[in-house]
Design a protein around this motif. Structure first.
Motif, short mmCIF file in Angstrom:
data_model
loop_
_atom_site.label_atom_id
_atom_site.label_comp_id
_atom_site.label_asym_id
_atom_site.label_seq_id
_atom_site.Cartn_x
_atom_site.Cartn_y
_atom_site.Cartn_z
N UNK A 171 6.61 5.55 6.55
CA UNK A 171 5.38 5.25 7.50
C UNK A 171 5.95 3.85 8.34
N UNK A 172 5.57 4.13 9.54
CA UNK A 172 5.95 2.75 10.22
C UNK A 172 7.11 2.25 10.06
N UNK A 173 8.27 2.89 9.96
CA UNK A 173 9.73 2.53 9.82
C UNK A 173 9.99 1.72 8.56
N UNK A 174 9.36 2.28 7.54
CA UNK A 174 9.10 1.70 6.07
C UNK A 174 9.43 3.08 5.27
N UNK A 175 10.44 3.08 4.48
CA UNK A 175 10.64 4.26 3.68
C UNK A 175 10.54 3.80 2.27
N UNK A 176 10.00 4.74 1.55
CA UNK A 176 9.65 4.40 -0.15
C UNK A 176 10.12 5.79 -0.71
N UNK A 177 11.20 5.62 -1.39
CA UNK A 177 11.78 6.71 -2.23
C UNK A 177 11.21 6.77 -3.93
N UNK A 237 13.36 8.20 -19.11
CA UNK A 237 12.57 7.32 -20.00
C UNK A 237 11.10 7.05 -19.64
N UNK A 238 10.60 8.02 -18.79
CA UNK A 238 9.18 8.01 -18.40
C UNK A 238 9.13 6.86 -17.33
N UNK A 239 9.83 6.12 -16.89
CA UNK A 239 9.46 5.25 -15.97
C UNK A 239 9.67 5.56 -14.58
N UNK A 240 9.09 5.23 -13.39
CA UNK A 240 9.18 5.38 -12.21
C UNK A 240 10.25 4.51 -11.44
N UNK A 241 10.91 5.01 -10.69
CA UNK A 241 11.64 4.15 -9.91
C UNK A 241 11.26 4.07 -8.53
N UNK A 242 11.12 3.16 -7.62
CA UNK A 242 10.68 3.11 -6.43
C UNK A 242 11.79 2.40 -5.41
N UNK A 243 12.06 2.96 -4.32
CA UNK A 243 13.11 2.56 -3.60
C UNK A 243 12.66 1.98 -2.26
N UNK A 285 1.09 9.24 -5.40
CA UNK A 285 1.24 10.60 -5.09
C UNK A 285 2.52 11.35 -5.58
N UNK A 286 3.35 10.60 -6.34
CA UNK A 286 4.51 10.93 -7.11
C UNK A 286 5.32 11.58 -6.04
N UNK A 287 5.71 11.22 -4.71
CA UNK A 287 6.85 11.75 -3.86
C UNK A 287 7.03 10.57 -2.88
N UNK A 288 8.41 11.03 -2.36
CA UNK A 288 8.79 9.83 -1.36
C UNK A 288 7.93 9.74 -0.04
N UNK A 331 0.93 -1.20 0.12
CA UNK A 331 0.05 -0.07 0.00
C UNK A 331 0.99 1.23 0.18
N UNK A 332 1.98 1.27 0.78
CA UNK A 332 2.84 2.44 0.81
C UNK A 332 3.54 2.73 -0.54
N UNK A 333 3.94 1.58 -1.06
CA UNK A 333 4.41 1.71 -2.52
C UNK A 333 3.29 2.26 -3.54
#
Length: 533
Positions: free
Chosen positions: A266-272, A278-284, A260-263, A252-254
């Protein structure tokens, strides 16, 4: 016998909450366990409380020590079921369990059974006390000293482990940089960087960097996810398996960060969240992240992920260049092939079979790919051979045969003008794929391992495919007859080791060559054996 000379009264058994050091009491007297817990009530070191574990004999003690590798201190009686049970436990801790971290303090009511000087010399313990010497003051002092020692040792060990993680991450990066254009190498490279960043920032080892589109991630559809790097429990998993491993909260956080297009944190979990050109999105994704307010850490995380995106974009550009080069090679090989009227897909089949032989010969994957990419140009010199010779259905005259043989040196000369590794390999193959292992080949009559392995590999692959498929001067041979001929030429025309490899992988040979052949005629056998072009 009472353990302490004085006590401070009775109190309920301590039940620790929060952070704690584990202390194992090993004694066959239940009262000793009870009184130790009473006396040490309220003990704290660096805000860490104590959590007590109890064992009453050798077997119980070893079981608890195996189950709890993080025990900090063992308060150990000497005489229990046997006169030296405590000494045996101390020896087992150090030698059998290989635990050099836990602190061991012997407490004995019968010092004559285990003289202090002898025990200190012969056993790796950290303290020796007679029970008659122990009171609340000496217990506190002894425990503080032991736990401070354990704390400092574990800090050194943690630093060593972090240094080792750094080293492993750097090694991955260095290994990957030799062949970044390969997708698998990119994953290795990015995983090394991810491990390094996780170590530097003291992050969880379970982290993930992947590309996705704007559609929500679901467990049922892994097509929206392309993993660039992964560590910890994610490292060896496929996209499908990773989606199954992620908790509902993490998924859900990812999706929220992607939408929402930003990092997000929540609850000790980080998503960058990072968007590349090339128009792809990267999630960390990082689990167990405890520093959301650290501007430095968060900046490093974003720089890291952006740099991997840039590296991946550069990789795609390089792959585009390599793919263009491969298309040119394939096109040139097909031009040569199309001049012969009945060698359809010969160069592709030879390339596939050559790669198989290279892999089974133990060549590095990079070299196997090089052989595969260079093999289509093995007959490039035929561009200079007249059609009247190249497509002659009958037997070649001696003069025509001499002209046909020149294609090997012509191809080598054409390809040798380039400094690119692919063309260097192709020049070797073009010039040597008609040499024979016994020295009777052409153009230079090289023998045995004087012939480059690439040349020996393509020599076998070329002849096998030529015999298995129809040519203007012959029908295709059945597989059994081809293999019989190859066996006859083991050590003659062909490298014996490569022949053995081919025989061991007949099923893969069938799959690569798409065989469906009638029996050959005697005339076609004669020219095929002497004049495989």
């Amino acid at each position: 016998m009472s353990l302490f000379k004085k006590t401070s009264g009775t109190a309920p058994e301590h039940s620790a909450h929060g952070l704690f050091y584990k202390v194992l009491i090993v004694d066959d007297e239940p009262d000793v366990h009870t009184m130790t817990k009473i006396v040490m009530r309220g003990f704290k070191l660096d805000n860490f409380q104590l959590r007590f574990l109890s064992a009453f004999n050798y077997q119980d003690a070893l079981t608890l020590l195996r189950q709890n590798s993080d025990i900090a201190l063992v308060l150990l009686d000497v005489v229990m079921e046997e006169d030296d049970t405590g000494l045996k436990i101390a020896h087992a801790i150090r030698q059998e369990l290989n635990n050099s971290f836990v602190r061991i303090i012997l407490r004995t009511g019968q010092p004559g059974q285990a003289p202090e000087e002898e025990v200190i010399v012969n056993y790796d313990i950290n303290g020796y006390r007679e029970k008659t010497q122990l009171n609340r003051k000496t217990m506190f002092s002894m425990t503080y000293s032991a736990l401070r020692s354990y704390r400092d040792i574990m800090r050194v060990e943690e630093a060593r482990q972090q240094s080792e993680r750094n080293r492993r991450g750097i090694e991955k990066v260095l290994r990957a940089t030799t062949s970044l254009f390969e997708p698998r190498s990119m994953k290795q490279f990015a995983s090394g960087l991810l491990a390094q960043m996780s170590s530097l920032l003291n992050l969880s080892e379970d982290s993930l960097l992947f590309q996705t589109d704007n559609r929500p991630l679901t467990r049922s559809d892994p097509s929206h996810m392309k993993v660039l790097a992964a560590t910890g429990k994610f490292e060896l998993l496929t996209e499908t398996e990773i989606l199954q491993q992620l908790s509902d909260e993490a998924l859900a956080l990812l999706n929220r960060a992607n939408g929402e297009r930003h990092s997000l944190y929540a609850n000790h979990q980080y998503v960058g969240y990072f968007h590349n050109k090339n128009s792809d999105t990267s999630l960390f994704y990082v689990s167990n992240y405890h520093n959301p307010d650290s501007a430095i850490d968060n900046t490093l995380l974003e720089i890291f992920s952006n740099n991997v995106n840039i590296a991946f974009d550069n990789l795609l550009l390089e792959r585009e260049i390599v793919n263009t080069q491969l298309e040119l090679i394939s096109t040139l090989g097909n031009v040569v092939e199309q001049r012969s009227e009945d060698t359809g897909n010969h160069v592709e089949r030879v390339s596939q079979l050559a790669k198989l032989l290279a892999q089974k010969s133990g060549l590095a994957e990079e070299e196997c790919d090089l052989v595969y990419m260079a093999a289509p140009l093995h007959d490039v010199g035929k561009v200079a051979i007249p059609d009247s010779i190249l497509n002659k259905p009958g037997k070649l005259t001696p003069e025509e045969w001499r002209v046909m043989q020149t294609h090997a040196e012509l191809g080598e000369a054409i390809l040798n003008k380039s400094e690119r590794p692919i063309f260097k390999a192709a020049a070797i193959i073009a010039g040597q794929h008609h040499e024979r292992y016994d020295g009777e080949g052409y153009p230079r009559h090289l023998q045995g391992e004087e012939i480059h392995l690439y040349g020996r590999i393509v020599a076998l692959a070329d002849v096998v495919d030529a015999l298995l498929h129809k040519r203007c001067y012959k029908e295709a041979w059945p597989l059994e007859q081809v293999l019989d001929y190859i066996q006859q030429q083991r050590g003659g025309h062909f490298d014996p080791k490569l022949v053995d490899i081919l025989m061991q992988h007949q099923q893969q040979l069938l799959e690569l060559t798409h065989i469906n052949a009638p029996s050959p005629s005697p005339l076609s056998i004669s020219r095929a054996i002497t004049e495989v072009p």
